[in-house]
Design a protein around this motif. Sequence first.
Motif, PDB file in Angstrom:
ATOM      1  N   ARG A  63     -39.659 -79.088  -4.135  1.00 47.39           N
ATOM      2  CA  ARG A  63     -38.888 -80.288  -3.794  1.00 47.39           C
ATOM      3  C   ARG A  63     -37.451 -80.150  -4.294  1.00 47.39           C
ATOM      4  O   ARG A  63     -36.498 -80.520  -3.597  1.00 47.39           O
ATOM      5  CB  ARG A  63     -39.558 -81.520  -4.395  1.00 47.39           C
ATOM      6  CG  ARG A  63     -40.923 -81.846  -3.810  1.00 47.39           C
ATOM      7  CD  ARG A  63     -41.562 -83.035  -4.501  1.00 47.39           C
ATOM      8  NE  ARG A  63     -40.986 -84.277  -4.041  1.00 47.39           N
ATOM      9  CZ  ARG A  63     -41.448 -84.986  -3.023  1.00 47.39           C
ATOM     10  NH1 ARG A  63     -42.492 -84.540  -2.324  1.00 47.39           N
ATOM     11  NH2 ARG A  63     -40.892 -86.118  -2.664  1.00 47.39           N
ATOM     12  N   THR A  78     -33.999 -80.035  -1.963  1.00 45.22           N
ATOM     13  CA  THR A  78     -32.827 -80.905  -2.205  1.00 45.22           C
ATOM     14  C   THR A  78     -31.568 -80.078  -2.428  1.00 45.22           C
ATOM     15  O   THR A  78     -30.494 -80.376  -1.885  1.00 45.22           O
ATOM     16  CB  THR A  78     -33.093 -81.804  -3.425  1.00 45.22           C
ATOM     17  OG1 THR A  78     -34.288 -82.563  -3.204  1.00 45.22           O
ATOM     18  CG2 THR A  78     -31.922 -82.727  -3.674  1.00 45.22           C
ATOM     19  N   ILE A 133     -39.688 -78.043   2.040  1.00 42.94           N
ATOM     20  CA  ILE A 133     -40.145 -79.418   2.292  1.00 42.94           C
ATOM     21  C   ILE A 133     -41.658 -79.440   2.462  1.00 42.94           C
ATOM     22  O   ILE A 133     -42.362 -80.288   1.901  1.00 42.94           O
ATOM     23  CB  ILE A 133     -39.437 -79.998   3.526  1.00 42.94           C
ATOM     24  CG1 ILE A 133     -37.962 -80.268   3.219  1.00 42.94           C
ATOM     25  CG2 ILE A 133     -40.131 -81.274   3.987  1.00 42.94           C
ATOM     26  CD1 ILE A 133     -37.172 -80.752   4.410  1.00 42.94           C
ATOM     27  N   GLY A 172     -43.479 -78.551  -0.810  1.00 41.21           N
ATOM     28  CA  GLY A 172     -43.235 -79.530  -1.865  1.00 41.21           C
ATOM     29  C   GLY A 172     -43.813 -80.898  -1.589  1.00 41.21           C
ATOM     30  O   GLY A 172     -43.612 -81.834  -2.385  1.00 41.21           O
ATOM     31  N   SER A 173     -44.531 -81.058  -0.494  1.00 44.38           N
ATOM     32  CA  SER A 173     -45.094 -82.358  -0.141  1.00 44.38           C
ATOM     33  C   SER A 173     -46.333 -82.655  -0.979  1.00 44.38           C
ATOM     34  O   SER A 173     -47.176 -81.778  -1.187  1.00 44.38           O
ATOM     35  CB  SER A 173     -45.455 -82.398   1.346  1.00 44.38           C
ATOM     36  OG  SER A 173     -44.301 -82.242   2.133  1.00 44.38           O
ATOM     37  N   ARG A 224     -41.038 -86.162   6.883  1.00 46.01           N
ATOM     38  CA  ARG A 224     -39.943 -85.637   6.062  1.00 46.01           C
ATOM     39  C   ARG A 224     -39.266 -84.458   6.751  1.00 46.01           C
ATOM     40  O   ARG A 224     -38.035 -84.323   6.744  1.00 46.01           O
ATOM     41  CB  ARG A 224     -40.478 -85.185   4.700  1.00 46.01           C
ATOM     42  CG  ARG A 224     -40.951 -86.315   3.800  1.00 46.01           C
ATOM     43  CD  ARG A 224     -41.373 -85.776   2.440  1.00 46.01           C
ATOM     44  NE  ARG A 224     -40.239 -85.181   1.750  1.00 46.01           N
ATOM     45  CZ  ARG A 224     -40.287 -84.019   1.091  1.00 46.01           C
ATOM     46  NH1 ARG A 224     -41.406 -83.324   1.088  1.00 46.01           N
ATOM     47  NH2 ARG A 224     -39.231 -83.560   0.479  1.00 46.01           N
TER      48      ARG A 224
END
Length: 915
Positions: A342, A346, A363, A366-367, A376
């Motif tokens: 995550r 970012t 993404i 990292g969910s 997302r």
Amino acid sequence: MSVTVLTKPEIIQTAGRSKELALLRRTLEELRGGTGGCVMIEGPGGIGKSHLLEAAASEAAQQDIRIIAAGAAGGSPAQHTGGLDFAAHLAARFAADPGGSGPVDPAEARVRELALTEGPFVLTLDDIDGADEATARRLAALVSRTETLPVLWLLARKPALAVTATSRALEEIASHHAVRLRLGPLEEAAVDEMAAAAFGAPMEPRLAELVHRSGGAPALVKLLLDALSREGLVRIRGQRASLRSDELPRRVLDAVALKMHELSDDARWLVSALAVFDRPCTLHEAGALVGRSTLDIVAAVHEALSQGVLVERDGGVDFCYPLTRDATYDNLPETTRMALHREAATLLQRDGSCGTDEVARHITLGSRPGEDTTGRLFAFLERTAHSPQGITDSVRLLATAGHHEEARALVASVLRGAGPDGPDTAVKVRTLLAVASVWLYTGRNDGLTAQAVRHLGESGLPAPQRSQLLVAEAVAHLCDNDTEAAVATGRRALRQGEEDEDVLSRLLADMLLSRCALESGDLDEAVIRACEGMHLAQLGGRETAHHYPHLMMASALAAHDELAEAEIMLRLGEQQAVRKGDTWLRPMWHYQRALLRLSAGRLAEAEEAAETATSAVEPSSPVGSAVLALLSHLALLRDDISTARYHLRCASLGPFDTMSSAPEDLVWRRGLLRRAEGDTAGAFKALRPLYDTLPARPRLLTREPGAAAILVGVARCAGSREHAATVVAVMRDLTSRHPSIGSLQGAAMHAEGVLRDDLRLVERSHEERRLTVRPLALAAALEDSGVLLRRTGDQGGQQTTTRLRQALCLYEKAGASFLARRVRGRLAEQPARPNAAQTSGTVPGWESLTEAERRVGILVAEGLTNREVAKRLFLSPHTVDSHLRQCFAKFAVNNRVELTRAVVEHHTPDDPENT
């Protein structure tokens, strides 16, 4: 990392080090002649320096040269042997006196004494980079002052990252008094040799990929091979070693964890965090990931570099060996991995310096459980879809991941973004072009492209947007199975692209026309258009870098029986994609490779490639459905009917109206399954739509020519001679257009022979090497020859048995257990074969041949020229010609064709390789 030496230690310890061993042998020979010296072995940790020292010591022992192993320069006295305590003697004060009147170093005195009293000897010292400054200086002096003695110094050290007093002293030895021997990673061939020695069989591709992630570091290779063997993670299947699980062995994970604990807390945390990247990263990215400034992590990075965990690469830092990264990543707790992904997503979104697919990967990984990952992902892609490259990346990524609805929604949102006359018109056109390029390989049109083309076509568009829209429209027609309209529009797009000087439009138009030519059976045109596409891909630079016509070229080459060249083309295209970081076509590379290997009769390798493709794609995606259908076919051939049913049921749930998974693929595999289950009527019913589409779309027959005889047989058993005749007519048309393609010629004769029960045609189908390139089709023709021979009254059944045995050998070699079982059943129905005495009158020619004449006759029957036979058997062409004349005389034949027929009829070898 301590490891246990596996079987054949002499191969595993010295694999890939032949040049280095040869140098050491020469040095030892010179030592026996009274000439000493020094060899400095250099390389990072785990590269095999200690093993090379051991190999040199073993070689010296074989030559009766004394060995004194002094251990490690920085070790304790207990580590040293042979009466030379270097840690003590070299630490003593040493004052050199050029005049010879000064004190003599005790170590030097001892060396001189041994050299004079006991003759030449070898002195080995490992890890000398661990010595302190004083010891290094004294070692340098000692090596220098003993150069004239019959003493060979074998020293090993790691390269120094920084210049220190110790490194300067050791560099003086290496530069002025030693032969430098720098060790690098092992080549892949050497690693394969180690693996074959460990497993007792060559590796399948997926296992080879894992083993090669060791980066060629001998210690890491040995660790991995030993762990895989001890933990039972490798099985032998089809005489090849394959993985049982995708998980790394526990011993590898533990060894890497121990290595990490040698680092300080700061360095260990930084290295662990970097494992979430699968590429080199900058110090800025590394610091941002762990929440520290770049300057704050410099010391930790330097420590990891000095310990050989990280290495500088491509302007950043990366793991020295990919396997170490894999193990470090797997050792992270799941919650930590998720948090790091995550944070990486970012960070990369904020910087905007990387590709869309990398951010999407972070993404996804990292969910949290239950989180709307697709939402997302789509939100990110929608934010980045305002640039042409962002649109292209987004559509490709969503389409290949199986998120077609999200891809359509993204395209629709871009097309609604502004009026047709606004500045965003170019972006809209580029969006359509991105859609077309993806749909050409993996997508579903669903009317979206055609609707958008009509909408934008109402406005006057400047060049090159006109040609780009024509490409999108042509792809829409092809997705709708309107090949004629696709060809007409594609040609218009090609002409318009040439007028507009738009390389990208021309490239995509050529790729589309190549695909259309394959669909309609115009195989020469398919190759021509694919060749032009490859030229344009190179010509276009960055604009065309993400389009890979290698896939089209591979399919066209395979249809021309150039299977080996097609596989090379796939490998070249995939290598380019990996270098450029393009992962969107990864499933297609493996899927096409699986199709090629099925055609070549390499079923185990085909299944391996298909399974790799499934791991890179969603099952509900078009490519996923196609791969599942292929896995069903492979399971059926392996005689695993239940698995074949399961895969086919899963494939039926996915989309089969796309470019990569045409309806006939599913229909064909469904018919094969029904036929294998003994339901001939059900097989014909399932295959009925295929018979109707073959005249206009003979795609299946150009990819799998052997399917023609199967389709004819099913139709005949169902009482529909009309449908069987349709298949034969299509094959006649294909062979008239492509008389040079052997498999089409052979398959056409086979199919017509089955239709007419004509033994002569079926026999001709497998003569003159027509079907040799496709072993399963060749075996099917041989099997049907045996069946027809039995029906036509083969007296004694000898020829029938010969044909069936030849088919059985080919089926068994390919791994087609289901087909082999069917042939064994037919052989069991044959009468017992007479003994040699009873049959000698029926085959006088074969029985009278000498062993040399038989070998020549077999190779000539395989199609080799006299010169090629001579080279193969290490004979002179004159001798081969003499043996060949004897074969003609004893068989009472007049030419090579008649000899080939005679050899095939009478030669029933035990070895399948000679079939």
